[in-house]
Each structure stands twice: as structure tokens, then as C-alpha cells.
Design a protein around this motif. Structure first.
Motif, PDB file in Angstrom:
ATOM      1  N   PHE A  94      -1.383  -9.880   6.859  1.00 25.22           N
ATOM      2  CA  PHE A  94      -2.339  -9.518   7.904  1.00 25.22           C
ATOM      3  C   PHE A  94      -1.783  -8.371   8.738  1.00 25.22           C
ATOM      4  N   SER A  95      -0.462  -8.401   8.921  1.00 27.65           N
ATOM      5  CA  SER A  95       0.195  -7.354   9.698  1.00 27.65           C
ATOM      6  C   SER A  95      -0.014  -5.982   9.088  1.00 27.65           C
ATOM      7  N   PHE A  96      -0.008  -5.897   7.747  1.00 26.46           N
ATOM      8  CA  PHE A  96      -0.191  -4.596   7.096  1.00 26.46           C
ATOM      9  C   PHE A  96      -1.539  -4.002   7.464  1.00 26.46           C
ATOM     10  N   PHE A  97      -2.608  -4.790   7.354  1.00 28.60           N
ATOM     11  CA  PHE A  97      -3.940  -4.262   7.660  1.00 28.60           C
ATOM     12  C   PHE A  97      -4.087  -3.919   9.130  1.00 28.60           C
ATOM     13  N   ASP A  98      -3.534  -4.764   9.985  1.00 25.95           N
ATOM     14  CA  ASP A  98      -3.604  -4.476  11.418  1.00 25.95           C
ATOM     15  C   ASP A  98      -2.938  -3.143  11.733  1.00 25.95           C
ATOM     16  N   LYS A  99      -1.722  -2.938  11.234  1.00 19.60           N
ATOM     17  CA  LYS A  99      -0.988  -1.712  11.528  1.00 19.60           C
ATOM     18  C   LYS A  99      -1.562  -0.514  10.794  1.00 19.60           C
ATOM     19  N   ALA A 100      -2.123  -0.743   9.608  1.00 20.98           N
ATOM     20  CA  ALA A 100      -2.678   0.366   8.836  1.00 20.98           C
ATOM     21  C   ALA A 100      -3.914   0.955   9.503  1.00 20.98           C
ATOM     22  N   ILE A 101      -4.726   0.107  10.147  1.00 19.19           N
ATOM     23  CA  ILE A 101      -6.023   0.547  10.657  1.00 19.19           C
ATOM     24  C   ILE A 101      -6.002   0.835  12.147  1.00 19.19           C
ATOM     25  N   HIS A 102      -5.270   0.042  12.917  1.00 19.80           N
ATOM     26  CA  HIS A 102      -5.330   0.146  14.380  1.00 19.80           C
ATOM     27  C   HIS A 102      -4.685   1.445  14.837  1.00 19.80           C
ATOM     28  N   HIS A 103      -5.458   2.316  15.481  1.00 23.41           N
ATOM     29  CA  HIS A 103      -4.974   3.650  15.837  1.00 23.41           C
ATOM     30  C   HIS A 103      -4.319   3.656  17.204  1.00 23.41           C
ATOM     31  N   ILE A 104      -3.071   4.128  17.237  1.00 19.32           N
ATOM     32  CA  ILE A 104      -2.339   4.275  18.491  1.00 19.32           C
ATOM     33  C   ILE A 104      -1.444   5.504  18.384  1.00 19.32           C
TER      34      ILE A 104
END
Length: 482
Positions: A94-104
Motif C-alpha cells: 500500500f505504501s508504494f501506491f501512496d508514495k507513487a501517487i501522492h504529490h509533494i
């Protein structure tokens, strides 16, 4: 910056990125890795619709802000949502998708939520996926697509223009950046402080708008492809020897600027952005922002800068991306605007390059030859045109090149990769130089409006460059001079 501008920037930042410095685990951040992760989800949940998959990705990234919900609904309204979240954990993390998509953007200038595409460009996934979801929703409901421009580009542009409205328009967009490695990309560092509309966000927004419109326009009898198939078709293509992009009729990433322009330019962009901002303020109950008398002018001047940078100009692959070596010594600045543009062919490499890896390899080979064999400070050309759809930065707009002996201080040297003694470059490659790069140069103040195009051979009697075929071609170009 005025007090209004500072307050507005804080409000606007909440939509798009958080600035922080917390350490994190590293994943490879390229489009191929992201597509493979999506494929694993699809393969372990056969029968799930692509709309359900992209909605779950939105849920994983936490992108249920009020404007997205206004157009797309909440992301957990599918009966498959819980199954999909489990699938994400089974397929990868789940961490991969969160970090891959969430823009910061961190306070160290690292941009996250972006990936390196196979064509060498950097794409923010959030606006890309919002555009795709909007198109899939319209297709599933057999209705006209709503909110594609607002979700992919309109909100980003409007908020960026206003958050920095006290700055020159060109400073309200961008910047680009550099990857730590193009083979194993993990960290993308911006070249200067970020706006809300970084190059990656704009690129992802253009791609999302294109794919969203494509999906919403599918015939009623045609089922949309899987999400991984949509992404593969757009990003993971192979150009064949011959005419390169000239023979490609479907939409692919190197043509994003011309395609997005053809889709969006017929709209009244100023009205679209103003309407998007009004919706944001209404939903957020911050209508007072719209009372500022400078809003319309900030949007107008900002859009002019957007059109110049992202539509009039071709996308230029920066030196760091093709892994250029450093310039030896101190580059000599040019006194612009220049009066001439000298057209070259590389001769060696003799074949057109058709992909980012191959064009990058050719750029490094030419730089090595110029620096080591000829003893020059750097690659000689100002810019180099590939047949992959992109222009590659050599010495650039600001610095003296070494391309046309005795004329380097008065003109730019632009070469097209290949030997054009007997054949012509692809029409797309020629147009990148003839129409896009020269317009970008004139409008940007780098070339004089009454500039002259010449072949290398006209300024140096010791060469046949740019080849007989290409020289015959450029003699018919506007601005050509004997």
C-alpha cells in the motif's frame, strides 16, 4: 509578495503538495514499475473494471478533496473497494501506491508523486489518473465528460498563477528537475523553488486530459481497456525505422504538447480557469478571494506564459537527463537576441535516434568526441533534435557554442541526429526545428524576429553539412537566407 499573495499561497498549497523533510524508504520511480504494480492488481482481481481500479488508486493516495468529489464522487463508493485495498497489499505494498501517487515537494526541493516515463519525461501521477478517471466515468455512465480540464490543469494553473501573482508570469510555472539516475530513478530534485504547477504536474495534466478525452470518446459498443493497457499504449510504444513519429496515428506521449493543444486551445482557457477557481472558492467557502481585482489579469498573463512554455516551445530534454558531462571551464554568455540559426546534421551518428535511451547515448557519444577528440569545452551544438519527438539541450540558449566556425557568437547551431546526405529527417523532427524551436526562440527573446536560417555549409566552405538532401529542404523554409 503582498499579504494577500502569502495567504493565498498557503491556501493553495493545501491542494497540491505538502512540504516536509521526513525520511522515507526508496522505490524505483519509473512508469514501467508503476504499470507492473497496476497489472498485478488487475491480474489478481479479474473482472474488475478499470474505473474501479483507478478509483481505488485515488483512495490509496488520499485524493478525496471537495472538488474531486464534486466531479468524480467519493473514491470508496464501489462495492469492490475493500477487495481492491487488500489486493494492493497482496500485489505490492500500500505504501508504494501512496508514495507513487501522492504529490509533494519537500523543503529540500525533492518532488515526489512523479515518475520517469520511457520517453525521458517526468510525469506527476495524480493529475494523470484524475483525467483517466474522469474519462472512464463518462464512458461508464454514457454522459459527456465533466471536469477533465479543471481536474487535470485548470485548478493547478489558476492556483499557481494567483499564489505567485506578484511575480513575473514565467516564475509562476515550473520548474523542471533532474533524476539521480535514469536507469534506477529514486529521487527527483527540482532546479529551483517549486510552484504549484511544476513541469511534472503540467505534463501529467496534459497526459490526463488527452487520455480522459480519448476514453470518454470511445464508441458505445467498445469496452475501455484495462488501466495498465491505457498506460502502456500511451507510454510504452516502439518507433520503427523509417519515418518515426510520422507514421504513428494514435496518441503517444512525445506528441502530448501538440495533442493537448488541439484538444484544449478551442476552449476559452481564460474563462475555463476563472470558472474553475470560482468553483474551488465556492466549495471551500473562500469566495472572498475572488473579490481581488487582480485575479483576471493574473490568470490572463499566466496563461500567456503557459501557452509559450508548454505549447509554442517543444519539450527540451535537459542536460542532466541525457547524463551530460560538465562543461570544462566557465561557459561564455551570449549577447541575445542572435541573428542567425545554423542547421546541421550529425553525420555520425548516421542513423536517426528513435527512443530516449538511444538519443541520450548519441548525445553522450557526440559530447565525448567533441571534448576528448577535438579538445572542446563541451558538445558543440546549442541544441540537437532527435527523431523520438524531443529536442535535446546542448549548450542551450545562454551560452556560446562551437558549431559554426567564425559565427558562433551570432547564431545558434542546431543539429538533427542522422546523415541527411541522401535522405530527409522525419517530418516531425524537421518541424520541431523549423516551426517549434524557432518560434520558441523568437518569442523567448533568444532569436531576433527577422532572423536568418542558413545551412552550416553556407558559413564554412570546408563542409557539406547539413547534407545535400536536408540543405535542399531548408532552402524552402521561411527565414532561409542565401
Amino acid at each position: 509578495m503582498t499579504l494577500f499573495g502569502r495567504c493565498f499561497f498557503v491556501l493553495a498549497s493545501c491542494y497540491f503538495f505538502t512540504v516536509y523533510s521526513r525520511q522515507r524508504a526508496f522505490h524505483l520511480r519509473n512508469m514501467e514499475r508503476f504499470i507492473r504494480a497496476v497489472e498485478k492488481v488487475e491480474d489478481s482481481n479479474l473482472g474488475l473494471s478499470p474505473l474501479a481500479v483507478v478509483r481505488a488508486l485515488r483512495r490509496a493516495a488520499g485524493h478525496d478533496d471537495v472538488m474531486t468529489i464534486h466531479y468524480l464522487g467519493v473514491s470508496n463508493n464501489d462495492t469492490d473497494a475493500e477487495v481492491l485495498e487488500t489486493a494492493f497489499l497482496n500485489a505490492t505494498s500500500f505504501s508504494f501506491f501512496d508514495k507513487a501517487i501522492h504529490h509533494i515537494v519537500t523543503n529540500y526541493g525533492e518532488e515526489r508523486g512523479v515518475v520517469l516515463a520511457p520517453d525521458g519525461t517526468t510525469v506527476a501521477l495524480a493529475p494523470l489518473l484524475l483525467g483517466i478517471e474522469s474519462g472512464l466515468k463518462a464512458k461508464a455512465e454514457a454522459t459527456a465528460a465533466e471536469g477533465i480540464f479543471s481536474l487535470t490543469l485548470g485548478r493547478t494553473l489558476g492556483l499557481s498563477f494567483l499564489s505567485l501573482k506578484d511575480f513575473p508570469p514565467s516564475f509562476r510555472l515550473g520548474p523542471n528537475g533532474c533524476w539521480d539516475s535514469v536507469d534506477r530513478p529514486q529521487l527527483f530534485k527540482l532546479s529551483r523553488p517549486a510552484t504549484l504547477a511544476t513541469d511534472a504536474v503540467i505534463t501529467g495534466g496534459m497526459d490526463g486530459a488527452i487520455l480522459g478525452v480519448d476514453l470518454s470518446s470511445l464508441p458505445a459498443s467498445e469496452e475501455p481497456p484495462a488501466l495498465s493497457g491505457v498506460l502502456k499504449g500511451y507510454y510504452s510504444f516502439v518507433l520503427r525505422e523509417g519515418r518515426g513519429l510520422d507514421t504513428v496515428t494514435r496518441h503517444v506521449s512525445p506528441r502530448r504538447r501538440e495533442i493537448s493543444r488541439s484538444i484544449l486551445e478551442p476552449l476559452d482557457l481564460h474563462s475555463q480557469v476563472m470558472e474553475t477557481l470560482a468553483l474551488v472558492w465556492r466549495l471551500e467557502k473562500t469566495e472572498w478571494i475572488g473579490f481581488d481585482t487582480g485575479v483576471a489579469e493574473a490568470v490572463k498573463s499566466g496563461l500567456e506564459a503557459f501557452v509559450h512554455k508548454y505549447w509554442d516551445c517543444p519539450q527540451i530534454i535537459p542536460r542532466c537527463q541525457w547524463r551530460a558531462k560538465a562543461h570544462r571551464g566557465t561557459p561564455i554568455p551570449l549577447s541575445v537576441p542572435l541573428q542567425f540559426l545554423y542547421v546541421h546534421h550529425t553525420y555520425e551518428p548516421s542513423s536517426p535516434c528513435l527512443s530516449f535511451p538511444n538519443c541520450s547515448r548519441d548525445m553522450r557519444a557526440m559530447q565525448r568526441f567533441h571534448q576528448e577528440d577535438r579538445g572542446w569545452d563541451d558538445i558543440g551544438y546549442s541544441f540537437v533534435v532527435g527523431s523520438d519527438g524531443y529536442v535535446y539541450e546542448g549548450r542551450g540558449w545562454k551560452h556560446l557554442g562551437r558549431h559554426t566556425k567564425g559565427h558562433n557568437a551570432i547564431g545558434y547551431g542546431v543539429s538533427i541526429i542522422g546523415n541527411y546526405t541522401a535522405t530527409l529527417p522525419s517530418r516531425h523532427a524537421a518541424d520541431l526545428l523549423r516551426r517549434r524551436l524557432v518560434r520558441c526562440a523568437v518569442d523567448g527573446g533568444w532569436l531576433a524576429a527577422n532572423f536568418t536560417i542558413q545551412g552550416h555549409r553556407q558559413a564554412a566552405n570546408y563542409t557539406s553539412c547539413p547534407g545535400d538532401a536536408l540543405f535542399s529542404e531548408i532552402r524552402g523554409w521561411e527565414h532561409f537566407g542565401e
